[in-house]
Motif scaffolding. Structure first.
Motif, PDB file in Angstrom:
ATOM      1  N   THR A 255      -5.044   3.013   7.531  1.00  0.00           N
ATOM      2  CA  THR A 255      -4.416   1.859   6.887  1.00  0.00           C
ATOM      3  C   THR A 255      -3.665   1.003   7.904  1.00  0.00           C
ATOM      4  O   THR A 255      -3.618  -0.224   7.758  1.00  0.00           O
TER       5      THR A 255
ATOM      6  N   ASP B 280       0.422   5.268   4.427  1.00  0.00           N
ATOM      7  CA  ASP B 280       0.701   4.733   5.764  1.00  0.00           C
ATOM      8  C   ASP B 280       0.133   5.724   6.775  1.00  0.00           C
ATOM      9  O   ASP B 280       0.820   6.627   7.252  1.00  0.00           O
TER      10      ASP B 280
ATOM     11  N   LEU C  19       3.344  -1.320   4.290  1.00  0.00           N
ATOM     12  CA  LEU C  19       2.777   0.025   4.140  1.00  0.00           C
ATOM     13  C   LEU C  19       3.846   1.001   3.657  1.00  0.00           C
ATOM     14  O   LEU C  19       5.022   0.869   4.013  1.00  0.00           O
TER      15      LEU C  19
ATOM     16  N   ASN D  27       0.846  -1.198   0.000  1.00  0.00           N
ATOM     17  CA  ASN D  27       0.000   0.000   0.000  1.00  0.00           C
ATOM     18  C   ASN D  27       0.875   1.239   0.000  1.00  0.00           C
ATOM     19  O   ASN D  27       1.862   1.312   0.742  1.00  0.00           O
TER      20      ASN D  27
END
Length: 395
Positions: free
Chosen positions: A51, A47, A67, A44
């Motif tokens: 999340t 951060d 992240l 992803n």
């Protein structure tokens, strides 16, 4: 897509899958894959507090989460499943293509997982287009419910399609909203019937060109079995039907705000009528509902209702259920929503009109307008919109 394909029936046990992006689609995808024995890594870009909470939930199950680094392809990856908004030119996807690793979207994953628990999978009635998707899909679900069918409005509207496919509830049919992003990453999707409501420039920063955007929208017709529903007033949608590779016997069905020809649905003297799903479409017309049954009865919303009715009729729904479903439907907030009347001035909230095509439809619903506008251009220009609406605009 990479050069490799993963077959429709996948043995997920021990398969290394990278899920790109948390959020509405990423979390259910990671969970479903983990439950089937895949070795899942989630990557992803962001951060933040939200999340990190999602990451903690997945890590507790045994999923690896990375992240702040969505660019690097984890080693041993055999398949990438991406959130729909991630652009095709991201380094992660370029690395996947170079390694011959296929990339699926959340819709592709849902399509592949349907029926993998032994249950008969529900057919999909799919809707895409630049504008009107959510309203049309929710109208369609209302009509299907009025016909006594177990259904849900799913897809690009906040209800996870994956959860609907692998969850405990068994559906007779699903009303599926699909964005151009989702269709881009869904190569094997084959709907029962599908509609492209309209095509206008949107998300060109993501797709790169109008041609690429239209091509991704047109994927919704691929492999349709019963009906490809198009907008008579928007020839580009009919062009997409002509270009699609469909099952033998699948029909092109038009919808129009005028009187319908054979194989079309349209409007005659304030009545929504069907000349497509009748015994003799050259001589017969079936009354479905009145214009006043549609809320609000603005022209573009009548078009949405006709598209929803066409998909429902393709699925075998009776005329009375079309009428009852449209009567029961209530539009979402911020869609030509009446706010108040003050000093004989009506205030309307249509903040869901986030592109020129949607705004044009909204402005066409009224004769005298003071227009308050804002937001992001997303690569669009507004000259033609203002010229077209000038006679309605007071300021």
């Amino acid at each position: 897509m990479g050069s490799q394909e993963v077959s429709s029936t996948v043995d997920w046990q021990g398969k290394h899958v990278t899920v790109a992006g948390l959020g509405v689609s990423g979390v259910p995808a990671a969970r479903a894959l983990h439950e089937r024995g895949a070795l899942v890594t989630v990557v992803n870009d962001g951060d933040d507090e939200r999340t990190r909470a999602q990451a903690a939930e997945l890590e507790a199950l045994g999923v690896t989460v990375r992240l702040g680094d969505g660019a690097t392809l984890p080693p041993s990856t055999e398949l990438v499943v991406t959130a729909p908004g991630w652009q095709p030119d991201k380094p992660l996807f370029l690395a996947a293509a170079e390694a011959g690793v296929p990339v699926w979207g959340d819709v592709e994953l849902a399509w592949r997982l349907r029926g993998d628990d032994g249950r008969k999978p529900a057919p999909w009635l799919a809707v895409t287009g630049t504008n009107g998707k959510t309203t049309t899909v929710r109208m369609l679900a209302s009509i299907l419910r009025a016909a006594g069918l177990r259904t849900e409005a799913v897809g690009n509207i906040g209800v996870s399609l994956l959860d609907a496919v692998v969850g405990e509830t068994e559906y007779d049919v699903l009303a599926v909203e699909l964005s151009s992003y989702q269709l881009h990453w869904a190569p094997s999707l084959r709907a029962h019937s599908a509609a492209v409501l309209n095509l206008a420039p949107d998300h060109l920063d993501w797709h790169g060109s109008m041609e690429a955007y239209a091509a991704d929208k047109g994927r919704v017709y691929e492999g349709n079995t019963v009906a490809c529903v198009y907008n008579v007033a928007d020839p580009a949608t009919e062009d997409l039907v002509r270009e699609a590779d469909v099952e033998e016997g699948c029909r092109a069905i038009g919808f129009t705000l005028g009187a319908p020809g054979p194989s079309q649905l349209g409007v005659v003297d304030g009545i929504l009528v069907d000349r497509a799903f009748v015994a003799d479409r050259h001589k017969q017309a079936q009354e479905l509902a009145e214009v006043s049954d549609v809320d609000p009865p603005a022209p573009h919303n009548i078009a949405n209702a006709l598209a929803a009715a066409a998909l429902a009729r393709a699925f075998g729904v009776q005329p009375a259920a079309v009428r009852d479903g449209l009567r029961a439907f209530r539009p979402d907030a911020h869609r030509i929503e009446h706010v108040a009347d003050l000093d004989e001035v009506r205030y309307v909230d249509d903040s869901k009109a986030t592109n020129t095509h949607a705004t044009e439809a909204s402005l066409a619903a009224y004769d005298s307008i003071v227009w308050i506008a804002g937001g992001l251009a997303k690569g669009a220009t507004f000259d033609e919109l203002v010229i077209g609406a000038a006679k309605r605009l007071r300021g």
